[in-house]
Design a protein around this motif. Structure first.
Motif, PDB file in Angstrom:
ATOM      1  N   TYR A   1      29.593 -44.430  -0.677  1.00  0.00           N
ATOM      2  CA  TYR A   1      29.424 -43.070  -1.009  1.00  0.00           C
ATOM      3  C   TYR A   1      29.206 -42.364   0.623  1.00  0.00           C
ATOM      4  O   TYR A   1      29.921 -41.558   0.892  1.00  0.00           O
ATOM      5  CB  TYR A   1      28.221 -42.456  -1.862  1.00  0.00           C
ATOM      6  CG  TYR A   1      28.105 -40.975  -1.996  1.00  0.00           C
ATOM      7  CD1 TYR A   1      29.153 -40.109  -2.447  1.00  0.00           C
ATOM      8  CD2 TYR A   1      27.124 -40.417  -1.090  1.00  0.00           C
ATOM      9  CE1 TYR A   1      28.955 -38.622  -2.689  1.00  0.00           C
ATOM     10  CE2 TYR A   1      26.847 -39.086  -1.271  1.00  0.00           C
ATOM     11  CZ  TYR A   1      28.075 -38.268  -2.009  1.00  0.00           C
ATOM     12  OH  TYR A   1      27.764 -36.885  -2.083  1.00  0.00           O
ATOM     13  N   THR A   2      28.225 -42.692   1.187  1.00  0.00           N
ATOM     14  CA  THR A   2      27.896 -42.217   2.644  1.00  0.00           C
ATOM     15  C   THR A   2      29.125 -42.300   3.551  1.00  0.00           C
ATOM     16  O   THR A   2      29.553 -41.406   4.106  1.00  0.00           O
ATOM     17  CB  THR A   2      26.845 -42.899   3.184  1.00  0.00           C
ATOM     18  OG1 THR A   2      25.677 -42.698   2.299  1.00  0.00           O
ATOM     19  CG2 THR A   2      26.431 -42.286   4.564  1.00  0.00           C
ATOM     20  N   LYS A   3      29.895 -43.472   3.617  1.00  0.00           N
ATOM     21  CA  LYS A   3      30.971 -43.724   4.455  1.00  0.00           C
ATOM     22  C   LYS A   3      32.299 -42.729   3.939  1.00  0.00           C
ATOM     23  O   LYS A   3      32.763 -42.071   4.984  1.00  0.00           O
ATOM     24  CB  LYS A   3      31.500 -45.065   4.138  1.00  0.00           C
ATOM     25  CG  LYS A   3      32.828 -45.372   4.848  1.00  0.00           C
ATOM     26  CD  LYS A   3      33.167 -46.689   4.664  1.00  0.00           C
ATOM     27  CE  LYS A   3      34.509 -47.141   5.491  1.00  0.00           C
ATOM     28  NZ  LYS A   3      35.547 -48.044   4.992  1.00  0.00           N
ATOM     29  N   GLU A   4      32.347 -42.514   2.801  1.00  0.00           N
ATOM     30  CA  GLU A   4      33.383 -41.595   2.142  1.00  0.00           C
ATOM     31  C   GLU A   4      32.896 -40.112   2.629  1.00  0.00           C
ATOM     32  O   GLU A   4      33.668 -39.312   2.993  1.00  0.00           O
ATOM     33  CB  GLU A   4      33.717 -41.782   0.933  1.00  0.00           C
ATOM     34  CG  GLU A   4      34.395 -43.135   0.482  1.00  0.00           C
ATOM     35  CD  GLU A   4      34.552 -43.195  -1.042  1.00  0.00           C
ATOM     36  OE1 GLU A   4      34.232 -42.421  -1.725  1.00  0.00           O
ATOM     37  OE2 GLU A   4      35.142 -44.230  -1.229  1.00  0.00           O
ATOM     38  N   CYS A   5      31.816 -39.973   2.511  1.00  0.00           N
ATOM     39  CA  CYS A   5      31.260 -38.419   2.916  1.00  0.00           C
ATOM     40  C   CYS A   5      31.549 -38.229   4.279  1.00  0.00           C
ATOM     41  O   CYS A   5      31.937 -37.098   4.802  1.00  0.00           O
ATOM     42  CB  CYS A   5      29.729 -38.426   2.434  1.00  0.00           C
ATOM     43  SG  CYS A   5      29.280 -38.079   0.762  1.00  0.00           S
ATOM     44  N   LEU A   6      31.225 -39.277   5.092  1.00  0.00           N
ATOM     45  CA  LEU A   6      31.336 -39.025   6.565  1.00  0.00           C
ATOM     46  C   LEU A   6      32.654 -38.756   6.816  1.00  0.00           C
ATOM     47  O   LEU A   6      33.298 -37.974   7.997  1.00  0.00           O
ATOM     48  CB  LEU A   6      30.348 -40.223   7.263  1.00  0.00           C
ATOM     49  CG  LEU A   6      29.227 -40.348   7.387  1.00  0.00           C
ATOM     50  CD1 LEU A   6      28.735 -41.522   8.124  1.00  0.00           C
ATOM     51  CD2 LEU A   6      28.571 -38.994   8.184  1.00  0.00           C
ATOM     52  N   GLU A   7      33.686 -39.635   6.130  1.00  0.00           N
ATOM     53  CA  GLU A   7      35.208 -39.458   6.606  1.00  0.00           C
ATOM     54  C   GLU A   7      35.503 -38.160   6.136  1.00  0.00           C
ATOM     55  O   GLU A   7      36.213 -37.387   7.053  1.00  0.00           O
ATOM     56  CB  GLU A   7      35.965 -40.693   5.701  1.00  0.00           C
ATOM     57  CG  GLU A   7      35.707 -42.168   6.415  1.00  0.00           C
ATOM     58  CD  GLU A   7      36.184 -43.191   5.577  1.00  0.00           C
ATOM     59  OE1 GLU A   7      36.749 -42.819   4.402  1.00  0.00           O
ATOM     60  OE2 GLU A   7      36.305 -44.369   6.057  1.00  0.00           O
ATOM     61  N   ARG A   8      35.341 -37.649   5.063  1.00  0.00           N
ATOM     62  CA  ARG A   8      35.732 -36.285   4.706  1.00  0.00           C
ATOM     63  C   ARG A   8      34.924 -35.260   5.679  1.00  0.00           C
ATOM     64  O   ARG A   8      35.880 -34.317   5.992  1.00  0.00           O
ATOM     65  CB  ARG A   8      35.181 -35.950   3.059  1.00  0.00           C
ATOM     66  CG  ARG A   8      36.003 -36.855   2.229  1.00  0.00           C
ATOM     67  CD  ARG A   8      35.763 -36.283   0.691  1.00  0.00           C
ATOM     68  NE  ARG A   8      34.162 -36.344   0.227  1.00  0.00           N
ATOM     69  CZ  ARG A   8      33.562 -37.111  -0.464  1.00  0.00           C
ATOM     70  NH1 ARG A   8      34.394 -38.192  -0.804  1.00  0.00           N
ATOM     71  NH2 ARG A   8      32.246 -37.008  -0.603  1.00  0.00           N
ATOM     72  N   ALA A   9      33.988 -35.483   5.891  1.00  0.00           N
ATOM     73  CA  ALA A   9      33.379 -34.513   6.843  1.00  0.00           C
ATOM     74  C   ALA A   9      33.935 -34.502   8.210  1.00  0.00           C
ATOM     75  O   ALA A   9      34.232 -33.427   8.941  1.00  0.00           O
ATOM     76  CB  ALA A   9      31.677 -34.784   7.295  1.00  0.00           C
TER      77      ALA A   9
END
Length: 132
Positions: free
Chosen positions: A78-86
């Motif tokens: 989840y964190t990885k995907e959030c950072l990629e979206r950000a």
């Protein structure tokens, strides 16, 4: 905020332990263990526990993780995907800002050609150029 998550984590750990103990009692059920099962169910009533915690505001903060798991996805990603979206959104916004800066610069150049006196006053007010 951290206290809410610590409390939730503690309650979840207790709940998991209670369910584990109930599983042990039920898997090796003997008529003599009925009293222990009843006592375990009444002392740590998991239904009332879930009801009380599902009504708490702090579960709204982590409900997205439950939805993430329900979708069959790994919550650790989840964190990885959030950072990629950000990062992707940051690049989009940066592009928009750069475009607006270029537009402003071109607009000021063209307005200066058409309205030199007014633009000199504007620049003086903005502190960009001293008035002539």
């Amino acid at each position: 905020m951290a206290e809410k998550f610590d409390s939730l984590e503690e309650h979840l750990e207790k709940f998991v332990e209670n369910i584990r103990q109930l599983g042990i009692i039920v898997s090796d059920f003997q008529p003599s263990s009925q009293a222990g099962l009843n006592q375990k169910l009444t002392v740590n009533d998991s239904v009332s526990w879930w009801k009380s915690h599902l009504e708490c505001d702090h579960l709204d903060d982590v409900s997205f993780i439950f939805r993430y798991i329900d979708q069959g996805r790994n919550p650790q990603l989840y964190t990885k995907e959030c950072l990629e979206r950000a990062l992707a959104k940051n690049e989009q916004v940066k592009g928009k800002i750069d475009t607006m800066k270029k537009f402003k610069s071109l607009l000021i150049q063209e307005l200066t050609k058409v309205f030199p006196e007014d633009m000199a006053k504007y620049k003086a007010i903005r502190g960009e150029d001293p008035p002539p």
